[in-house]
Write an enzyme that holds these catalytic residues in place. Sequence first.
Site, PDB file in Angstrom:
ATOM      1  N   GLY A 181       3.345 134.755   9.558  1.00 20.08           N
ATOM      2  CA  GLY A 181       4.674 134.531   8.989  1.00 20.08           C
ATOM      3  C   GLY A 181       5.733 135.129   9.899  1.00 20.08           C
ATOM      4  N   GLY A 182       6.564 134.274  10.466  1.00 21.51           N
ATOM      5  CA  GLY A 182       7.607 134.742  11.397  1.00 21.51           C
ATOM      6  C   GLY A 182       8.947 134.860  10.727  1.00 21.51           C
ATOM      7  N   GLU A 222       3.435 131.424  13.093  1.00 17.84           N
ATOM      8  CA  GLU A 222       4.433 130.911  12.144  1.00 17.84           C
ATOM      9  C   GLU A 222       4.187 129.415  11.949  1.00 17.84           C
ATOM     10  OE1 GLU A 222       7.171 131.688  10.095  1.00 17.84           O
ATOM     11  OE2 GLU A 222       7.242 129.501   9.907  1.00 17.84           O
ATOM     12  N   VAL A 235      -3.175 130.075   9.918  1.00 24.40           N
ATOM     13  CA  VAL A 235      -4.516 130.659   9.960  1.00 24.40           C
ATOM     14  C   VAL A 235      -5.426 129.801   9.088  1.00 24.40           C
ATOM     15  CG1 VAL A 235      -5.883 132.693   9.385  1.00 24.40           C
ATOM     16  CG2 VAL A 235      -3.593 132.955  10.330  1.00 24.40           C
ATOM     17  N   HIS A 262      38.110 150.021  22.072  1.00 22.83           N
ATOM     18  CA  HIS A 262      37.457 149.619  23.319  1.00 22.83           C
ATOM     19  C   HIS A 262      36.823 150.845  23.967  1.00 22.83           C
ATOM     20  CE1 HIS A 262      36.765 147.532  27.090  1.00 22.83           C
ATOM     21  NE2 HIS A 262      37.245 148.622  27.711  1.00 22.83           N
TER      22      HIS A 262
END
Length: 581
Positions: free
Chosen positions: A306-307, A329, A363, A569
């Site tokens: 599972g990704g 996945e 799988v 910044h």
Amino acid sequence: MTTPNTFIVRVPDIGEAEQVEVAELLAAPGERVAVEQSLLVIESDKASMEIPSPVAGVLQSFAVAEGDAIREGSELCTIQLDEAGVDETVATSDKAKRSEAAPGKAASPATGPAAAEQATSVAATAGATAPGPLLVLGGGPGGYSAAFRAADLGLEVVLVERYPRLGGVCLNVGCIPSKALLHMAAVLEEARALGGSGVEFSKPDFDWTRIRARKDEVVGTLTKGLAGLARARKVRVVTGHGRFTGSHELEVQTEDVAQRIAFGQAILATGSRPAALPGWPDDPRILDSTTALEIEGPPGRLLVVGGGIIGLEMATVYLAFGWQVTVVELLDRLVPGADRDLVKPLEKRLRAACEGVRLEVAVAKLDTRGKQIVARFEGEAAPEALPFDRVLLAVGRRPNSEDIGLDALGVQTDAQGFVPVDAQLRSNQPHIFAIGDLTGAPLLAHRATHQGKVAAEVAAGGKRRFEPTAIPSVAYTDPEIAWVGVTEEDAAQQGIEFRKALFPWSASGRAIGIGRTEGLSKLLFAEDDGRLIGAGIVGPHAGELIAEPALAIELGADAEDIGLTIHAHPTLSETVALAAE
Ligand code: NAD
């Protein structure tokens, strides 16, 4: 000495610990104590536990002092019972708020003399009803937020939670412990990355016990805080599995006894659990999002199935701790839900760090007979069978809507078991609200907490609706991916016209300084009126940076509003303003 009117509170089951220490006394002799009011805190080197009063009455004396070492069954204090004290008593074995017992592991029943005394009191309560106008079922972020808000608004609140600690999956075995581990992973990665800059650290040593203890410490601090907040608001917390037995009645099953609670309105906040794949073997080496947090050594080979967010967050942790990781996945992309351009930098980094990242692969079989688990795959890009030391299954979550008696309530669910709600978070039964994962996607703790507050306010008579313009999502991977509002893919599907502004971090002084120029900040503005409708950021700290676009969306800001806002910044936050400019 016990008289018929006194009750001795003893140390409950303390698991494997031989003895524990009295950390803090929370009440004073002479003080009137209520049922479930915490009397004292005991702690071992692993965890701490608040001991609640099983009875109502006046605290006569403590038999212990702070710092004393005590054993299971030791006498703690004596309480002079109110007349109603025994009647109100509920089983104490489950009610001790054990910090070491994570969800999924029920506290053991009390044994010894304390149990005998408790059993007497318990017999008196079986079948009794405890009226409480607002019942909250589930003590996760949604449930406790709802309970606290309702109590703040003056409602009498009963919060029923099956585990001894409040906080639910997020706090106990989800967001919080995983972030403690991800922090360690980030520091490890930064130290490693400094190698090219002339600063070399030696190879890290891992003490797995201390790593896990640190994670548990973070969780313990927060759960203790929640117990205190519930106490301060006089929210009555009942520990046990709740199941509705009628439209205004819940039965709570503790290990020893069932008690019935009558309520006027209820908020369902029972959350979700990891989805399982049918036919998978039962083997402790096959992990889910909970057991994967108990990381141990020596590092070996991990297969992540599972990704999505959970799979990749845990892959990030295991990689940093030296594991060889393979991700498979089913779909043709990682992190479905986020735009592909945001996922790209993460995928590139994972492909470099992992043994394999296989898309469109499933799988087919896991063989657990040997020392290692052998996985066989299917799909066009499927590799040959491979051996692994651990397999993590992270293929989504399912709602906890079975086994809570929704039929008895008359509350309907959809085909996947989620409870549909209206904008006021009412189910099809007007006096029953539902919040959080139980109500469907997105399954996010911060959505649940906001829903919880709205439901509580509506229950208290307020005219509130849950109508957020945007809910941020964050994958705490390396790099992090965060997005809020409309994604480019949503816009394409829904026919929303937009203009896109991109700022690649390769042009950011701060990103160059930290050596992370792969980041990207993206803003989507509505074509018609120029308002910001969506944003996506990938890069370190994206999860923090997304707060500004989320606020901008809620406020209806346009590109000028953001671009003319002076950002410090050099910061990564400037990339948002520069995209807007
Ligand atoms: P997910 O839905 O995000 O990802 C699961 C992935 O597994 C999907 O990509 C899916 O295509 C894939 N999959 C499904 N079946 C498969 C199979 N048989 N073989 C291989 N891949 C398969 O689910 P998750 O990662 O388990 O997370 C569950 C939920 O919890 C998500 O909704 C997520 O938003 C939430 N969550 C959020 C956070 C966060 O906010 N940081 C963290 C953890 C979880």
